[in-house]
Design a protein around this motif. Sequence first.
Motif: not given
Length: 155
Positions: A24-25, A28-29, A31-32, A52, A91, A125
């Motif tokens: 997950i980490a 998230q990294r 995805r950001a 987003d 994503c 996130a």
Amino acid sequence: MPNERMQEDAATLLDGLDQQLRGIAEFQRRRAQLTASVTACDKRIRVTVNADGLLIHTEFADDIADLTHDEIAAAMTSAVQAAAAQVRQRCQELMEPLRLRRARLPKLSEIIEGAPDLGAVLPPAPPARRRYRNRPAVPPPTRARVRPPTARAGR
């Protein structure tokens, strides 16, 4: 014997949970940092959105004035929507390994009666990129404040 089985299940769950949290980490990294760019009107317009789906950068070619305002508006709208769809798809692709791993994990409630769902305590996130590459954000235009003259007492 049941106690050994419960210990094995708990160890499997904890190992899987550790792997899932690290996954997950990483998701998230990644995805950001995710962006998608689309061009429109024979590459006269280029838009970039963040993870987003928010527009973070727009470029116009030198010959953009050949288009009408309505053409520019329609092209911008469709280009941003197309870029947002691309980033949503990416994503989902990034998330798929996490979904598969999570589906294989035993639920804590299957091991310990009445235990909570650990999926509800996932870390939030990080925010998606708000700038295009490493360019500084352009501050909004400022308006000069004109202060009315103050009346002086006694005049």
